[in-house]
Each structure stands twice: as structure tokens, then as C-alpha cells.
Write an enzyme that holds these catalytic residues in place. Structure first.
Site, PDB file in Angstrom:
ATOM      1  N   ASN A 192     -19.659 -12.428 -15.598  1.00  0.00           N
ATOM      2  CA  ASN A 192     -19.386 -12.911 -14.241  1.00  0.00           C
ATOM      3  C   ASN A 192     -18.235 -12.115 -13.629  1.00  0.00           C
ATOM      4  OD1 ASN A 192     -16.783 -14.326 -14.826  1.00  0.00           O
ATOM      5  ND2 ASN A 192     -18.120 -15.497 -16.190  1.00  0.00           N
ATOM      6  N   LYS A 226     -14.037 -33.940 -18.184  1.00  0.00           N
ATOM      7  CA  LYS A 226     -13.407 -33.271 -19.326  1.00  0.00           C
ATOM      8  C   LYS A 226     -12.338 -34.138 -19.979  1.00  0.00           C
ATOM      9  CE  LYS A 226     -15.339 -29.182 -18.224  1.00  0.00           C
ATOM     10  NZ  LYS A 226     -16.077 -28.224 -18.989  1.00  0.00           N
TER      11      LYS A 226
END
Ligand code: FMN
Length: 406
Positions: free
Chosen positions: A213, A350
Site C-alpha cells: 500500500n 480493538k
């Protein structure tokens, strides 16, 4: 760049070839906003002229303790009292030996001895031949000056003016500049061990190609530098990026998300802060071809299958150290839209105390960025600024959230 605005640096030069690098160092310090007073030993003047150093610093150079320009004729007192730091670059083996003994028969050693030790840090950038560097006398002297309160900045390795190769080169001007800037940062993370992941990952399809990426690693490298400036021991786990390692930071280079997970689990076992800035691939190819995947002439492209990578941040955040409060976890979210909603949801998913959101296309590869901090009490924006400036602000935000010791 005005990181050193308001700071007054005494730049001391002693006799060594590396004096040529001190001209560039002086320029960087001035460009960084500092005022610089150059002091040279007689030997230093054999290597570079006072004219050059005066022109670059914009101030007459001092070399003699008998310099009558000072009304009280005590340049050693006046110069050392005005300084915010004294930087010896290059520091010769002989000069370091003189510091150990508290000798003061010329201006530079005299002003080092006369400096107020509690208020004026002494930074030493040694430079010498490799045999001089490893000599037990030099190493003993360096330990002693450090024990006496000086900061020894280390040396570089490589080709030396004498034609030999090894340790003992003076650090480069840019590295020394970085050390001076670090000296003045508040030590908000002293005693902490910070692990930072940075950059993209690379998920190989075959020996030639892979999936990655646009992450440049700049934000993570800035966080690592800022944490080290703040006094932390720092481990930087980097995907494939082309960035120099910040001074004093331990770096682990790797490629894939699985390698990053393994390195992060190991590094965080003794860490107190984990900052996950890396743009980790969510998926990796299900298979890895040992040889290049070739066109077969059928006109049909290969069908790629993916499997999900284990989530590094979640794994660490759900681990024993994070759950017990011994490890403070900070996540980064690179989004392309709806930053507040996505970042808020990600923090909850998370299970971490602090999440930093940013817009991917506005940060990847850029030198500046803006951040959105999300914690249990809501969101706060850090407006667009250099990544280093944002990293320093983030370090302060992390420090303020750490459990107080004792
Ligand atoms: C060409 C030349 C290069 C030198 N380079 C170095 C050096 O890189 N490091 C060092 O410690 N001494 C070096 N020396 C020796 C120092 O200049 C010598 O020890 C001197 O007395 C140091 O004086 P000072 O500490 O007062 O500046 C060099 C000497 C010569 C002649």
C-alpha cells in the site's frame, strides 16, 4: 524550521579532520534558529579557519582565555553562563583526556570546567582514528566523562581520512543536529520502552510481485524519533520503506504482516507503550508461488485467493501485558472517509485506550498531516502540522495517559 529558536549553543571545535563537518553543523544549528558561539582550540584552527566559522555563525570566534573583548576578560565565565548547551564537535582524544583530568590551560577546556553542570549540558561528538577510538585509554576516558555528566554522542563507522576503515568517524552534521534538538525536548517518556510499527507490509505473490500500500512510514518514524527524544528506549519495527533510522532507535526491518506480528509480539513482551502506525495488509495471498506466475497464453488472468492476516494491534491489545495495564496501546486508523465514525468504532473494536485517525490519501508520503485523537472521553483534532511536530504532541498525549509510577 525553528526547532532551536531561543537556544544559544557553544560549538567547540578541537583538532581533527572532522572540523570540516563542523562548518555544516554550524550552518544547520543557525538554520534551526539557534545562536551559535564558536570556540576553537589552537589545533582546530590548523584544520579550518576561524573566518569560515565566524561567517557561518555570524559571530567572532573565541580561542583564547586572554581575549580582551570581554569587559571582565573572563570569556570562560561569560560564554559558559550564556550557553543552553555546549557541543564539542569534533572532540579529539586529547581533549577528552583533558576533560577527564579537569585541565583548563586553554579557553575551551576552561569553559567546559567552568560551566554550571546542572544547567548547561555538555555534548561530546568524538572523532578519531579507529585505533585511537578503541584504545583502552580513550574508552576509559569516555566512561569517565559520561560519569562526570557529559553526554557522549557516539561515533560513526566507515572510511577514515587516514585511509583506514572502522569506528571513530564523527557523526554527520545532520545526526548531531538531531541530537541537539533532542536534548531540549521534555523527557516525558523517561524510563519507558516504546515499540512502534511503521510503513506498509508487502505480501508476496511470487518472487517478483506482491501486494502493498501507499504508506511511506514517515508518521511512524516521526513517532519513534519523538519517543526517543522524550527519553524512551525505542524499538521501531518497519515494513519496506526507504527512510533513515532515527538516532538512538533500534530498528527491525521486515516485509510481511506475519513477520511484523511475530516481531511485535516479541518486542512488546518487555515494552510499556505500543504505537501501531503501520499500514498492515488485512489480507495476504492464500498461496505463494515459488516461481514467477507466468502468462500462459490463454488470455485468462490468474485468479488470486486471499486469507485474512491476524490483526496485530488486536492481538497485542488483548494480550496479558495490555490487559493488565503494563502495556499502553495506541492504534492508528487510515481511512478515506467518515473519519470520526470509523476511528471511534475502531477504538472500541480493538479495545484500546487511544486511537489516532487520519485520512490515508492526505497523509501517505506527505511530510505533514493532521490527526484525530479518539479516547473514551471523545475526540480531539491535532491540526495540520509536520509529522514530527504531531508526533511530539502525540507523545505528550500518551505520557499524560500513562499510569503514574510509584
Ligand atoms: C592531520 C592530523 C589529523 C588529526 N586528526 C585527529 C583526529 O581526527 N582526532 C584526534 O583525536 N586527534 C587528531 N589529531 C591529533 C590532534 O590534533 C592532537 O592530539 C592535538 O593536540 C589536539 O589538540 P586539541 O585537543 O587542543 O584540539 C590529528 C593530527 C593531525 C596532524
Amino acid at each position: 524550521m525553528s526547532e532551536l529558536a531561543g537556544k544559544h549553543i557553544v560549538l567547540g571545535l578541537t583538532g581533527g579532520i572532522a572540523c570540516y563537518k563542523s562548518a555544516e553543523l554550524c550552518r544547520l544549528l543557525v538554520k534551526g534558529g539557534a545562536t551559535v558561539q564558536v570556540v576553537m582550540t589552537d589545533s582546530a584552527r590548523e584544520f579550518i579557519t576561524a573566518t569560515t566559522m565566524q561567517a557561518l555563525s555570524g559571530r567572532p570566534v573565541y580561542s583564547s582565555q586572554w581575549d580582551a573583548r570581554e569587559p571582565n576578560n573572563m570569556p570562560h565565565i561569560n560564554l559558559s553562563r550564556e550557553a543552553d548547551a555546549i557541543l564539542l564537535a569534533p572532540a579529539s582524544a586529547d581533549f577528552i583526556a583533558r576533560l577527564v583530568q579537569g585541565r583548563s590551560d586553554e579557553l575551551l577546556s576552561l569553559l567546559c570546567l567552568a560551566r554550571p553542570v546542572d544547567r548547561v549540558p555538555l555534548l561530546i561528538a568524538p572523532a578519531m582514528n579507529r585505533e585511537m577510538w578503541v584504545h583502552p585509554a580513550t574508552q576509559r576516558n569516555l566512561r569517565q566523562v559520561a560519569a562526570d555528566g557529559a553526554r557522549v554522542l557516539g561515533v560513526g563507522n566507515g572510511w577514515q581520512a587516514c585511509g583506514e576503515t572502522g569506528d571513530g568517524r564523527m557523526l554527520e552534521a545532520a545526526q548531531l543536529y538531531e541530537e541537539v534538538v533532542a536534548q531540549f525536548q521534555p523527557k516525558l517518556l523517561a524510563g519507558q520502552h516504546v515499540v512502534v510499527t511503521a510503513g506498509p507490509t508487502f505480501e508476496a505473490l511470487d518472487p517478483i510481485r506482491g501486494i502493498t500500500n501507499h504508506s511511506s512510514g514517515k508518521m511512524g518514524f516521526a513517532v519513534a524519533r519523538a519517543a526517543r527524544e522524550a527519553g524512551a528506549e525505542v524499538t521501531l519495527i518497519a515494513g519496506p520503506v526507504h527512510l533513515p533510522t532515527p538516532r538512538g532507535v533500534r530498528r527491525i526491518d521486515l516485509q510481511s504482516a506475519r513477520e511484523m506480528l511475530e516481531a511485535t509480539v516479541s518486542a512488546t513482551a518487555a515494552a510499556t507503550v505500543f504505537v501501531a502506525t503501520a499500514a498492515v495488509a488485512d489480507w495476504r495471498p492464500a498461496t505463494h508461488s515459488a516461481q514467477k506466475i507466468k502468462k500462459d497464453g490463454s488470455g485468462q488472468p490468474p485468479v488470486l485467493h486471499f486469507v485474512e492476516n491476524e490483526d496485530i494491534l488486536q492481538t497485542i491489545a488483548q494480550g496479558q501485558r495490555a490487559q493488565s495495564g503494563a502495556l499502553f496501546c495506541v492504534g492508528f486508523a487510515a481511512e478515506s472517509e467518515n473519519l470520526v465514525a470509523h476511528a471511534t468504532a475502531k477504538r472500541e473494536r480493538k479495545g484500546i485506550p487511544l486511537l489516532v485517525g487520519n485520512i490515508g490519501p492526505l497523509t501517505f508520503g506527505q511530510d505533514d498531516n493532521s490527526l484525530l485523537l479518539v479516547d473514551q472521553s471523545g475526540t480531539r483534532e491535532l491540526p495540520r502540522a509536520s509529522k514530527l511536530s504531531l508526533a511530539r504532541q502525540l507523545v505528550a498525549e500518551i505520557a499524560a495517559r500513562l499510569p503514574t509510577k510509584g
